[in-house]
Design a protein around this motif. Structure first.
Motif, PDB file in Angstrom:
ATOM      1  N   ASP A   6       0.812  -1.214   0.000  1.00 28.57           N
ATOM      2  CA  ASP A   6       0.000   0.000   0.000  1.00 28.57           C
ATOM      3  C   ASP A   6       0.848   1.268   0.000  1.00 28.57           C
ATOM      4  OD1 ASP A   6      -2.423  -1.367   0.084  1.00 28.57           O
ATOM      5  OD2 ASP A   6      -2.310  -1.592   2.264  1.00 28.57           O
ATOM      6  N   SER A   7       2.156   1.124  -0.061  1.00 26.79           N
ATOM      7  CA  SER A   7       3.027   2.297   0.053  1.00 26.79           C
ATOM      8  C   SER A   7       2.777   3.261  -1.094  1.00 26.79           C
ATOM      9  CB  SER A   7       4.495   1.864   0.074  1.00 26.79           C
ATOM     10  OG  SER A   7       4.837   1.232  -1.141  1.00 26.79           O
ATOM     11  N   LEU A   8       2.887   4.530  -0.787  1.00 29.26           N
ATOM     12  CA  LEU A   8       2.707   5.573  -1.788  1.00 29.26           C
ATOM     13  C   LEU A   8       3.968   5.714  -2.620  1.00 29.26           C
ATOM     14  CD1 LEU A   8       0.971   8.513   0.101  1.00 29.26           C
ATOM     15  CD2 LEU A   8      -0.006   7.123  -1.705  1.00 29.26           C
ATOM     16  N   ARG A   9       3.783   5.784  -3.923  1.00 25.29           N
ATOM     17  CA  ARG A   9       4.892   6.047  -4.841  1.00 25.29           C
ATOM     18  C   ARG A   9       4.826   7.524  -5.179  1.00 25.29           C
ATOM     19  NH1 ARG A   9       4.843   4.105  -9.384  1.00 25.29           N
ATOM     20  NH2 ARG A   9       6.961   3.303  -9.583  1.00 25.29           N
ATOM     21  N   VAL A  10       5.876   8.266  -4.799  1.00 23.58           N
ATOM     22  CA  VAL A  10       5.811   9.725  -4.799  1.00 23.58           C
ATOM     23  C   VAL A  10       6.840  10.328  -5.751  1.00 23.58           C
ATOM     24  CG1 VAL A  10       6.081  11.792  -3.369  1.00 23.58           C
ATOM     25  CG2 VAL A  10       4.957   9.760  -2.438  1.00 23.58           C
ATOM     26  N   LEU A  11       6.409  11.375  -6.458  1.00 22.98           N
ATOM     27  CA  LEU A  11       7.288  12.175  -7.323  1.00 22.98           C
ATOM     28  C   LEU A  11       7.290  13.609  -6.808  1.00 22.98           C
ATOM     29  CD1 LEU A  11       8.865  12.402 -10.123  1.00 22.98           C
ATOM     30  CD2 LEU A  11       6.667  13.152 -11.068  1.00 22.98           C
ATOM     31  N   VAL A  12       8.454  14.242  -6.813  1.00 23.04           N
ATOM     32  CA  VAL A  12       8.584  15.626  -6.348  1.00 23.04           C
ATOM     33  C   VAL A  12       8.995  16.509  -7.521  1.00 23.04           C
ATOM     34  CG1 VAL A  12       9.858  17.203  -4.841  1.00 23.04           C
ATOM     35  CG2 VAL A  12       9.179  14.939  -4.002  1.00 23.04           C
ATOM     36  N   VAL A  13       8.245  17.597  -7.739  1.00 22.98           N
ATOM     37  CA  VAL A  13       8.518  18.505  -8.853  1.00 22.98           C
ATOM     38  C   VAL A  13       8.675  19.924  -8.320  1.00 22.98           C
ATOM     39  CG1 VAL A  13       7.710  19.421 -11.062  1.00 22.98           C
ATOM     40  CG2 VAL A  13       7.126  17.065 -10.387  1.00 22.98           C
ATOM     41  N   ASP A  14       9.849  20.507  -8.518  1.00 23.88           N
ATOM     42  CA  ASP A  14      10.095  21.895  -8.121  1.00 23.88           C
ATOM     43  C   ASP A  14      11.335  22.369  -8.862  1.00 23.88           C
ATOM     44  OD1 ASP A  14      10.782  24.355  -6.641  1.00 23.88           O
ATOM     45  OD2 ASP A  14       9.293  23.636  -5.196  1.00 23.88           O
ATOM     46  N   ASP A  15      11.280  23.566  -9.431  1.00 26.81           N
ATOM     47  CA  ASP A  15      12.438  24.053 -10.180  1.00 26.81           C
ATOM     48  C   ASP A  15      13.565  24.531  -9.267  1.00 26.81           C
ATOM     49  OD1 ASP A  15      12.196  27.501 -10.553  1.00 26.81           O
ATOM     50  OD2 ASP A  15      10.609  26.340  -9.589  1.00 26.81           O
ATOM     51  N   GLN A  62       4.526  27.556  -9.407  1.00 25.00           N
ATOM     52  CA  GLN A  62       5.272  28.577 -10.133  1.00 25.00           C
ATOM     53  C   GLN A  62       6.619  28.034 -10.588  1.00 25.00           C
ATOM     54  OE1 GLN A  62       4.001  29.173  -6.999  1.00 25.00           O
ATOM     55  NE2 GLN A  62       2.508  30.814  -7.240  1.00 25.00           N
ATOM     56  N   MET A  63       6.716  27.776 -11.907  1.00 22.84           N
ATOM     57  CA  MET A  63       7.981  27.361 -12.510  1.00 22.84           C
ATOM     58  C   MET A  63       8.185  28.182 -13.777  1.00 22.84           C
ATOM     59  SD  MET A  63       8.047  23.189 -12.056  1.00 22.84           S
ATOM     60  CE  MET A  63       6.438  22.894 -12.823  1.00 22.84           C
ATOM     61  N   PRO A  64       9.434  28.454 -14.153  1.00 24.92           N
ATOM     62  CA  PRO A  64       9.678  29.221 -15.389  1.00 24.92           C
ATOM     63  C   PRO A  64       9.103  28.506 -16.604  1.00 24.92           C
ATOM     64  CG  PRO A  64      11.672  29.042 -14.055  1.00 24.92           C
ATOM     65  CD  PRO A  64      10.666  28.102 -13.447  1.00 24.92           C
ATOM     66  N   GLY A  65       8.599  29.274 -17.552  1.00 21.67           N
ATOM     67  CA  GLY A  65       8.000  28.658 -18.737  1.00 21.67           C
ATOM     68  C   GLY A  65       6.687  28.005 -18.382  1.00 21.67           C
ATOM     69  N   ALA A  66       6.522  26.750 -18.764  1.00 27.89           N
ATOM     70  CA  ALA A  66       5.311  26.010 -18.418  1.00 27.89           C
ATOM     71  C   ALA A  66       5.276  25.770 -16.918  1.00 27.89           C
ATOM     72  CB  ALA A  66       5.287  24.686 -19.173  1.00 27.89           C
ATOM     73  N   ASP A  67       4.085  25.916 -16.311  1.00 26.99           N
ATOM     74  CA  ASP A  67       3.994  25.816 -14.855  1.00 26.99           C
ATOM     75  C   ASP A  67       3.260  24.542 -14.433  1.00 26.99           C
ATOM     76  OD1 ASP A  67       1.284  26.300 -15.265  1.00 26.99           O
ATOM     77  OD2 ASP A  67       1.398  28.397 -14.648  1.00 26.99           O
TER      78      ASP A  67
END
Length: 264
Positions: A6-15, A62-67
């Motif tokens: 049941d563990s969460l598979r996590v992705l982190v997105v930040d510029d 808030q990220m440069p270009g596409a957000d």
């Protein structure tokens, strides 16, 4: 207690690398969580989501270009074969009253920067509790969120292009004209062209009518790309672009935008 399955598979997105490191540190302090990757821009985020199929994405707005909203729109787009498997999102943002209002209306969790440990754990716990209910309801909320965000912030400034195993954005101000080809659109950008899935009706709603005009059933033109217009038969016009492309502006669509005739 969650089992390993049941563990969460996590992705982190930040510029911003420091912000990513802080979130990764907080996540690593929790049990039953697998970090599947990280990304520093919208294009790499979309690629990582499609590659890893995470359960949860901590997504910087808030990220440069596409957000971050461009990422969500790409993942939840109509016709996307992965839409029913879309991950849950926890949005990470500096204080933005319009974004926060949209998150609250559509029941999405969010974290305000700088992210506090207690608030982070609260958001993570909620995601863990809701993990088993992931499905079409989440996708519908994603689309509702994007509809509201687009209304609040205006028209799209970029369009997502998918080619084989990559995805990238094209700025609409670089597009000369768009033509339909059955279930696809061809975006003409100087000497290059790009193909995206969609209809002219859908893209027409996304782009600014001050910049673009639909001139017939199968073509949209950026107004600044027009060199001249010549009267043609039966109230129609021949549209000549700066790159010498010649298109037809049909009488039906002339009637929709008669004010444009006064600008040429």
């Amino acid at each position: 207690m969650m089992t390993p399955s049941d563990s969460l598979r996590v992705l982190v997105v930040d510029d911003e690398a420091p912000a990513r490191r802080k979130l990764l540190r907080l996540i690593r302090s929790e049990s039953s969580i697998e970090i599947v990757g990280e990304a520093d821009n919208a294009e790499s985020a979309i690629a990582a989501i499609e590659l890893h199929n995470p359960d949860l994405v901590f997504l910087d707005v808030q990220m440069p270009g596409a957000d971050g909203f461009d990422v969500v729109r790409a993942i939840s787009a109509n016709g996307d074969s992965r839409a029913s498997d879309a991950p849950r999102f926890v949005f990470v943002t500096a204080h933005d009253q319009y974004a926060v209002r949209a998150f609250e209306v559509h029941a999405f969790d969010y974290l305000l920067k700088p992210v506090g440990e207690d608030r982070f754990r609260e958001a993570l716990q909620r995601a863990q509790e809701q993990q088993k209910s992931k499905g079409n309801a989440s996708v519908k909320r994603l689309r509702g969120l994007i509809d509201q965000v687009l209304r609040d912030r205006g028209f799209s400034e970029r369009l997502l292009i998918r080619e084989e195993n990559r995805a990238y954005f094209v700025n609409v101000c670089e597009i000369s004209w768009i033509e339909s080809d059955r279930n696809y659109l061809i975006l003409h950008r100087g000497a290059k062209s790009h193909t995206m899935r969609g209809t002219l009706d859908s893209v027409e709603e996304m782009i600014d009518p001050k910049l673009f005009a639909r001139i017939n059933r199968s073509s949209i033109v950026r107004l600044d790309a027009i060199r001249e217009m010549l009267p043609w038969f039966h109230g129609e016009y021949k549209v000549i672009l700066h790159d010498k492309t010649e298109l037809r502006w049909s009488r039906r669509y002339v009637g929709r935008r008669p004010e444009l005739l006064r600008t040429f």
